[in-house]
Scaffold this motif. Structure first.
Motif, PDB file in Angstrom:
ATOM      1  N   LEU A 183       1.018  -1.226   0.084  1.00  0.00           N
ATOM      2  CA  LEU A 183       0.117   0.054   0.063  1.00  0.00           C
ATOM      3  C   LEU A 183       0.773   1.345   0.025  1.00  0.00           C
ATOM      4  O   LEU A 183       0.622   2.233  -0.711  1.00  0.00           O
ATOM      5  N   ALA A 184       1.810   1.183   0.683  1.00  0.00           N
ATOM      6  CA  ALA A 184       3.021   2.231   0.711  1.00  0.00           C
ATOM      7  C   ALA A 184       3.539   2.713  -0.507  1.00  0.00           C
ATOM      8  O   ALA A 184       3.611   3.717  -1.047  1.00  0.00           O
ATOM      9  N   ALA A 185       3.661   1.444  -1.089  1.00  0.00           N
ATOM     10  CA  ALA A 185       4.398   1.481  -2.680  1.00  0.00           C
ATOM     11  C   ALA A 185       3.456   2.379  -3.548  1.00  0.00           C
ATOM     12  O   ALA A 185       3.852   3.234  -4.343  1.00  0.00           O
ATOM     13  N   ASP A 186       2.038   1.869  -3.592  1.00  0.00           N
ATOM     14  CA  ASP A 186       1.315   2.443  -4.335  1.00  0.00           C
ATOM     15  C   ASP A 186       1.121   3.945  -4.022  1.00  0.00           C
ATOM     16  O   ASP A 186       0.738   4.841  -5.005  1.00  0.00           O
ATOM     17  N   LEU A 187       1.122   4.168  -2.912  1.00  0.00           N
ATOM     18  CA  LEU A 187       0.943   5.668  -2.267  1.00  0.00           C
ATOM     19  C   LEU A 187       2.382   6.624  -2.252  1.00  0.00           C
ATOM     20  O   LEU A 187       2.092   7.406  -1.642  1.00  0.00           O
ATOM     21  N   MET A 188       3.332   6.012  -2.743  1.00  0.00           N
ATOM     22  CA  MET A 188       4.553   6.370  -2.519  1.00  0.00           C
ATOM     23  C   MET A 188       4.637   8.106  -3.062  1.00  0.00           C
ATOM     24  O   MET A 188       5.517   8.823  -2.373  1.00  0.00           O
ATOM     25  N   PRO A 189       4.105   8.389  -4.270  1.00  0.00           N
ATOM     26  CA  PRO A 189       4.128   9.750  -4.691  1.00  0.00           C
ATOM     27  C   PRO A 189       3.780  10.776  -3.660  1.00  0.00           C
ATOM     28  O   PRO A 189       4.276  11.800  -3.340  1.00  0.00           O
ATOM     29  N   PHE A 190       2.492  10.357  -3.111  1.00  0.00           N
ATOM     30  CA  PHE A 190       2.069  11.178  -2.118  1.00  0.00           C
ATOM     31  C   PHE A 190       2.568  11.419  -0.650  1.00  0.00           C
ATOM     32  O   PHE A 190       2.917  12.411  -0.176  1.00  0.00           O
ATOM     33  N   ILE A 191       3.287   9.912  -0.310  1.00  0.00           N
ATOM     34  CA  ILE A 191       4.112  10.245   0.949  1.00  0.00           C
ATOM     35  C   ILE A 191       5.170  11.128   0.765  1.00  0.00           C
ATOM     36  O   ILE A 191       5.562  11.896   1.567  1.00  0.00           O
ATOM     37  N   ILE A 192       6.237  10.897  -0.478  1.00  0.00           N
ATOM     38  CA  ILE A 192       7.096  11.940  -0.730  1.00  0.00           C
ATOM     39  C   ILE A 192       6.755  13.224  -0.821  1.00  0.00           C
ATOM     40  O   ILE A 192       7.459  14.204  -0.303  1.00  0.00           O
ATOM     41  N   MET A 193       5.700  13.521  -1.622  1.00  0.00           N
ATOM     42  CA  MET A 193       5.404  14.804  -1.469  1.00  0.00           C
ATOM     43  C   MET A 193       5.084  15.395  -0.151  1.00  0.00           C
ATOM     44  O   MET A 193       5.352  16.671   0.037  1.00  0.00           O
ATOM     45  N   ALA A 194       4.174  14.653   0.902  1.00  0.00           N
ATOM     46  CA  ALA A 194       4.044  15.048   2.068  1.00  0.00           C
ATOM     47  C   ALA A 194       5.394  15.295   2.971  1.00  0.00           C
ATOM     48  O   ALA A 194       5.730  16.246   3.464  1.00  0.00           O
ATOM     49  N   ALA A 195       6.227  14.468   2.604  1.00  0.00           N
ATOM     50  CA  ALA A 195       7.805  14.432   3.336  1.00  0.00           C
ATOM     51  C   ALA A 195       8.495  15.515   2.846  1.00  0.00           C
ATOM     52  O   ALA A 195       9.090  16.429   3.673  1.00  0.00           O
ATOM     53  N   SER A 196       8.399  15.926   1.736  1.00  0.00           N
ATOM     54  CA  SER A 196       9.145  17.048   1.100  1.00  0.00           C
ATOM     55  C   SER A 196       8.678  18.466   1.592  1.00  0.00           C
ATOM     56  O   SER A 196       9.364  19.394   1.988  1.00  0.00           O
ATOM     57  N   LEU A 197       7.052  18.466   1.675  1.00  0.00           N
ATOM     58  CA  LEU A 197       6.520  19.638   1.926  1.00  0.00           C
ATOM     59  C   LEU A 197       6.812  19.937   3.376  1.00  0.00           C
ATOM     60  O   LEU A 197       6.934  20.919   3.960  1.00  0.00           O
ATOM     61  N   GLY A 198       6.545  18.806   4.187  1.00  0.00           N
ATOM     62  CA  GLY A 198       6.933  18.976   5.584  1.00  0.00           C
ATOM     63  C   GLY A 198       8.661  19.577   5.837  1.00  0.00           C
ATOM     64  O   GLY A 198       8.795  20.563   6.735  1.00  0.00           O
ATOM     65  N   ALA A 199       9.360  18.815   5.301  1.00  0.00           N
ATOM     66  CA  ALA A 199      10.888  19.359   5.153  1.00  0.00           C
ATOM     67  C   ALA A 199      10.842  20.854   4.723  1.00  0.00           C
ATOM     68  O   ALA A 199      11.624  21.597   5.471  1.00  0.00           O
ATOM     69  N   TYR A 200      10.330  21.260   3.610  1.00  0.00           N
ATOM     70  CA  TYR A 200      10.475  22.648   3.082  1.00  0.00           C
ATOM     71  C   TYR A 200       9.844  23.520   4.110  1.00  0.00           C
ATOM     72  O   TYR A 200      10.438  24.472   4.559  1.00  0.00           O
ATOM     73  N   LEU A 201       8.662  23.198   4.938  1.00  0.00           N
ATOM     74  CA  LEU A 201       8.313  24.294   6.032  1.00  0.00           C
ATOM     75  C   LEU A 201       9.030  24.251   7.202  1.00  0.00           C
ATOM     76  O   LEU A 201       9.394  25.374   7.795  1.00  0.00           O
TER      77      LEU A 201
END
Length: 387
Positions: A183-201
């Motif tokens: 499931l995490a593999a299928d949702l990986m684009p959204f997980i990476i986007m969330a992690a990147s956005l959190g890192a940027y903030l």
């Protein structure tokens, strides 16, 4: 937590910015001399060519020392002893860096400390991997790299180490998801986007604060990297090709229309936000990612030969840059082509200004004794008989 002498770092920052203002004509040579006297250079930072030479020399010496150690232990060497030796060598190089070259010799970006940072980090990493029999999962390797690089960033404020820590951290999230959850593999684009956005903030909150002034270059690089990974995680080309490679999925991408919108909208949003907020990092990142948009469209929809597209794109970019530079020669609407003054530079200049004022007015004015009252012997208000 930084290993370098913070007073020396502050003095170097003030002197560098003062030299810039001297070239601009904002301060005089006398004021520059007063600043140098008040903020003496403590750290040793040679010029670029000497720095490269010292870096290469340090690498050669380290390789020779490690090779000699391996040669001495060659008779009974195995994976365990080799890993332990690499760990020992890395720890010794790190201790030598901190205790000798930084604490005692006050080196900063001298080439020697740059080399020892990477030598110690690479030796410790390789030692861990060898001790784990080289069968370590990719995610664990990424985690080890992230921890080592993050510590090196905290101690030495190295921009390349900061980028290494961030990229390995994102890679850890990526590979850990693929290794442990479908499931995490299928949702990986959204997980990476969330992690990147959190890192940027998070990096944006730290940027500009006085306590983190020595990490400003690292934070700028990390903000740019987080914006790029945020975009790449939602780019249609990346999502489709990575999915085909990692999940062996072919054909259209589920919710492909959403990723196409993301591919076009995010660079435009970066550029708009950069202009509106006068943020160089957002603006430059958005402009760079326009090339990724063109590449993605060109990969799936060929409109013209690649040579023609590259020539036209280059001409368009050069013409646009020339027009914008010519337009911003005179400041307009808060924008200018001239070099700006960041918060770090302004802090240094304010400190230098305070010193200039103190140097200028450090003496108390003395009264003028050329005119004196008195001299009379009678009640004539001080007048003498010689009037």
């Amino acid at each position: 937590m930084i290993a370098y002498n913070t007073t020396g770092l502050d003095n170097a920052m003030i002197n560098d910015q003062s030299e810039t203002e001297l070239k601009r004509g904002n301060i005089t040579a006398t004021e520059m001399a007063a600043i140098r006297t008040a903020f003496p250079e403590i750290l040793y930072t040679p010029n670029f060519f000497i720095r490269i030479g010292l870096f290469l020399l340090t690498v050669v010496i380290a390789i020779c020392v490690l090779g000699l150690m391996m040669l001495v232990m060659m008779a009974g060497i195995n994976e365990t002893t080799a890993g332990g030796m690499l760990l020992f060598f890395g720890v010794c190089a790190y201790a030598f860096l901190e205790m000798w070259w930084i604490k005692d010799k006050d080196h900063f970006r001298s080439g020697i400390d740059d080399a020892l940072i990477w030598i110690s980090g690479a030796s410790v990493l390789t030692g861990f991997i060898v001790l784990l029999n080289l069968d370590t999962a990719t995610s664990i390797c990424c985690l080890i790299i992230c921890v080592i690089a993050a510590w090196m960033t905290i101690r030495f404020a190295d921009m390349l180490m900061a980028l290494t820590a961030y990229i390995s951290g994102i890679a850890f999230v990526f590979f850990f998801g693929f290794e442990h959850s479908a499931l995490a593999a299928d949702l990986m684009p959204f997980i990476i986007m969330a992690a990147s956005l959190g890192a940027y903030l998070g990096f944006s909150r730290l940027s500009g604060k006085y306590a983190y002034r020595h990490y400003e270059n690292c934070l700028d690089a990390l903000r740019s990297a987080s914006l790029i990974t945020l975009y790449l995680a939602g780019n249609y080309f990346v999502v489709r090709e990575v999915g085909a490679s990692m999940l062996h999925k072919t054909g259209p991408v589920p919710f492909g229309w959403l990723f196409w919108i993301f591919t076009f909208a995010v660079p435009a949003l970066y550029i708009y936000s950069g202009i509106r907020r006068k943020d160089r990092i957002l603006l430059r990142t958005g402009l760079i990612l326009v090339a990724m948009v063109v590449f993605t469209v060109r990969y799936y929809h060929s409109l013209m030969p690649i040579e023609t597209a590259m020539v036209l794109g280059g001409v368009l970019l050069i013409a646009t840059a020339w027009i914008v530079i010519a337009y911003l020669k005179r400041p307009r609407h808060g924008f200018t082509y001239e070099a700006d003054e960041t918060g770090e530079e302004m802090a240094g200049l304010k400190a230098a200004e305070a010193v200039i004022i103190a140097q200028t007015f450090h003496k108390t004015p003395q009264p003028d004794d050329s005119f004196k009252f008195g001299g009379g012997t009678g009640g004539g208000g001080g007048a003498s008989g010689e009037y």
